[in-house]
Design an enzyme around this catalytic site. Structure first.
Site, short mmCIF file in Angstrom:
data_model
loop_
_atom_site.label_atom_id
_atom_site.label_comp_id
_atom_site.label_asym_id
_atom_site.label_seq_id
_atom_site.Cartn_x
_atom_site.Cartn_y
_atom_site.Cartn_z
N GLU A 44 -9.54 -53.02 26.01
CA GLU A 44 -7.79 -53.24 24.79
C GLU A 44 -8.24 -54.26 23.67
OE1 GLU A 44 -3.59 -55.13 25.27
OE2 GLU A 44 -4.90 -55.70 26.34
N GLU A 93 3.21 -58.14 19.05
CA GLU A 93 3.91 -58.92 19.38
C GLU A 93 3.62 -60.28 18.78
OE1 GLU A 93 2.48 -58.78 23.50
OE2 GLU A 93 3.05 -56.27 23.70
#
Length: 744
Positions: free
Chosen positions: A664, A513
């Site tokens: 994560e 991203e």
């Protein structure tokens, strides 16, 4: 004789759970050594949850499916429901929950999450102020009766006398400070967080990461009361600017206990049943708190919940627990069994536990990226469609189905969003409110609106459900409208490059991203291509006429490729690939089972090698969603040893003790990321086995592999097109891995 056989059958029935609980792959236990690093787990049944805590009795926040706070200026976020699990005990020297955690005070401490039974059991001797009490706390959120939960608090005093007990419901205050995240830029967000005395830096366990952003929403309690004689409590509430909810509790006392007083106490922040009782030395006493919860659109009001709680009390803890265990044992009939690696087996069971704890059946609710917790604001990302859905589809298709049904239910906001951005068809948001489907991406992450591969992910999941179920009525009524709308979106979103006779997709955010405005991201273009081809096939099946543009665009879709290096580019080579990111590259995702872009063995190897190189040179604190795909990549390349090495690597740092909560990244401990659990499972379901769901059925796309030392891998209770199978990867006489399928 008949009576003896009946008694034997009953004895066997009740003995089975105890025997199963001895399987260490289903047990995760914390000790006093975890007091300083305790990372909470949760108990949940897909409809509501409660976080765990060391004593087993502290007031903990819980959350309810798609029950959201809509405070003005903020993004939608899960509203914390009133804390229902708390029990407190004072033998005379101080309250249990207020006493510091110390191995000497909580002697012989052990807390066990039994994942097969989905129960949390905490045991210790509470040694304080010259008094000692044996304590056992057992809690569950019912899988069989989804509105119900129970906490049994058992004490064995090593003294005699009067004690105090409290059974509260916590009425949480609104979190402060709240930020106008709906409109703040990234720099404004960071400045506001710092000004509030917080940070967004990675923090050591167990301090939660990014709590300043992913704080819980607020439930206002509108009315609450209790009946000391009936030993009950109840309340009605409403999420901020959101849905109504209700709850009730009923208390069961030990038989024959001497109650000195029973009162209901009320304050702005607590509703409680408070007791003074007389205990005898060495005698065992069990107090049970039965809880019922509901929300608008799922259940009734406080009166209805009070009836459920009192009915649960009449049924008794053992009966409710047996029903709950039976429901979970039925779920575990579909399982992934590893013979040869206990560490991987335990991780598989914890990953399955977290997925199953957050699933519903017969609904159209998705799963929040971070389960029934406030992390990532409970929003539905592509995680639901591309990560969780495939992990559930073969083992629990009825629990995968709500994910695809959610996309059908929220077609209207997706259509409105497409119009907002000048597109046609359906444009699903990057972060969808799980109740309304409306875009709730924080403004500071606004650029991620370009991460439009989510639309292809949605269509691919719809198609996979059809392929696995064979339900033509479902395809016509639900799947096809979504697939068609997504195809219309892509047809309106592409750009035709006449000079090269190809279609391009410009201004997108890559899955990596940090690259948030690039042309021709390879993963996005490949996924869009697949979604368009799916639309053509689906149209033929339902008797519709496919738009000729769909095939034309798919056939001419540009997927950037380096001919000299014989590998794909991450995106158009006009953009430098030079940033430090948490993935380094996203080429591993071209091998992702849902996409599995066709390529030669040479290109596959070159893509994979480039991914590893970039991970080392441009990667920082790698994202687990990418890391788990490396085991799939090595499996596709036929290297069982390397696949096994990656399976082991993904146990290190990402699993937070004591309950294997996946985070994560290793450093970023914003936990409960369901996509990472699902990805790890996909490494086995589709990676080691080579299985793919396609138009031919459920077949291996390449030869299966096993890591060295593994005897076998078995997918138990696979469901596919109305049949059930056990599918195993076993070794033949020469030690080679082979796939064996047995129809049940």
């Amino acid at each position: 004789m008949k009576s003896r056989l009946a008694c034997l059958a009953l004895a066997t029935l009740f003995a089975a759970p105890a025997m199963a609980a001895t399987d260490p792959s289903f047990l995760l236990t914390g000790t006093s050594a975890n007091f300083g690093s305790y990372f909470p787990s949760y108990l949940a049944n897909g409809y509501f949850s409660v976080m765990t805590s060391p004593r087993g009795t502290e007031p903990n926040r819980g959350y309810m499916v798609a029950f959201m706070d809509y405070a003005r200026g903020d993004i939608a976020r899960p509203a914390a429901i009133p804390g229902w699990n708390e029990v407190d005990y004072n033998p005379g020297g101080g309250w249990l929950n207020a006493t510091r955690l110390d191995a000497k005070i909580f002697a012989g401490y052990a807390q066990t999450l039994d994942m097969r039974d989905a129960t949390l059991t905490t045991r210790y001797d509470f040694d304080y102020a010259n008094k000692s009490t044996g304590v056992e706390v057992q809690s569950f959120v019912s899988q069989a009766d989804p509105h119900l939960a129970a906490v049994r608090f058992t004490v064995t005093p090593k003294f005699g006398g009067d004690v105090q007990l409290s059974f509260p419901i916590r009425l949480w205050s609104a979190h402060q400070p709240r930020f106008p995240i709906g409109s703040m830029s990234g720099d404004q967000m960071i400045a506001a967080v710092i000004a509030s005395g917080q940070t967004l830096d990675n923090k050591p366990v167990p301090t939660p990461d990014r709590a300043a952003v992913w704080y819980p929403g607020y439930t206002q309690v509108l009315s609450n009361d209790g009946d000391a004689k009936a030993l009950t409590l109840w309340l009605d509430g409403r999420a901020e600017q959101g849905l109504a909810m209700a709850g009730a509790a009923a208390l069961e006392l030990p038989p024959g206990i001497a109650v000195k007083s029973a009162t209901v106490s009320k304050s702005p922040y607590k509703l409680s049943l408070d007791l003074v009782v007389h205990l005898e030395r060495g005698k065992r006493y069990s107090f049970t708190k039965y809880v019922a919860l509901s929300r608008e659109g799922w259940g009734g009001d406080a009166k209805a919940d009070l009836a459920l709680a009192t009915q649960a009390r009449a049924a008794g803890f053992d009966r409710l627990l047996a029903r709950h265990r039976d429901a979970w044992h039925r779920l575990w009939q579909s399982d992934i069994v590893v013979d040869g690696d206990p560490q991987v087996q335990k991780a598989v069971h914890s990953d399955l536990y977290y997925l199953l704890s957050n699933t519903t059946t017969g609904t159209a609710w998705p799963m929040g990226a971070c389960a029934l917790t406030p992390n990532y604001a409970g929003h539905a990302f592509w995680d639901s469609d591309s990560w969780v859905f495939p992990a559930l589809l073969l083992l629990h298709p009825e629990r995968a189905k709500p994910i695809v049904m959610f996309r059908h239910r929220t077609m209207q906001p997706a259509q409105e969003r497409a119009k907002q951005y000048g597109a046609k068809g359906l444009m699903y948001p990057w972060e969808a409110d799980p109740q309304t489907g409306i875009d709730n991406t924080p403004h500071f992450a606004y650029d991620v609106y370009r991460e439009i591969h989510v639309n292809a992910d949605v269509a691919i999941a719809q198609w996979q459900y059809w392929l696995a179920s064979g339900d033509m009525d479902w395809l016509k009524q639900y799947g096809w409208p979504v697939i068609q709308g997504v195809a219309e979106f892509w047809a309106s979103r592409v750009t035709y490059d006449k000079a090269h006779d190809r279609y391009e997709i410009l201004h997108v955010t890559s899955p990596d991203e940090a690259y948030n405005d690039v042309p021709n991201d390879a993963f996005t273009n490949a996924a869009a291509q697949k979604a368009l081809r799916i639309a053509v096939e689906a149209a033929k099946l339902v008797g519709a006429t496919p738009d000729p543009q769909w095939s034309r665009i798919a056939d001419r879709m540009y997927i950037p490729f380096d001919g000299a290096a014989q590998r794909h580019y991450d995106f158009d080579p006009s953009v430098p690939h030079d940033k430090i990111t948490w993935m380094g590259s996203s080429l591993a995702w071209l091998m992702y089972p849902n996409l599995d872009l066709p390529m030669s063995d040479v290109v596959r190897r070159n893509d994979f090698d480039f991914q590893l190189h970039e991970l080392k040179t441009h990667g920082d604190d790698p994202n687990e969603m990418m890391m788990v795909m490396l085991a799939v990549g090595e499996s596709e390349l036929g290297d069982g040893k390397a696949a096994g090495d990656w399976l082991q690597r993904n146990l290190v740092g990402f699993l937070k003790p004591p309950f294997n909560v996946r985070t994560e990244t290793v450093a970023n401990n914003a936990g409960y990321i369901l996509a990472t659990s699902a990805g790890y499972l996909q490494s086995l379901l589709y990676g080691l086995t080579g299985l793919r769901i396609d138009g031919k059925g459920l077949d291996p796309a390449y030869a299966p592999v096993l890591p060295p030392g593994w005897k076998s891998l078995t997918l138990k209770g696979v469901s596919f097109r109305g049949k059930r199978y056990d599918i195993s990867v076993q070794r033949d006489a020469a030690g080679r891995a082979k796939l064996v399928r047995h129809e049940l």
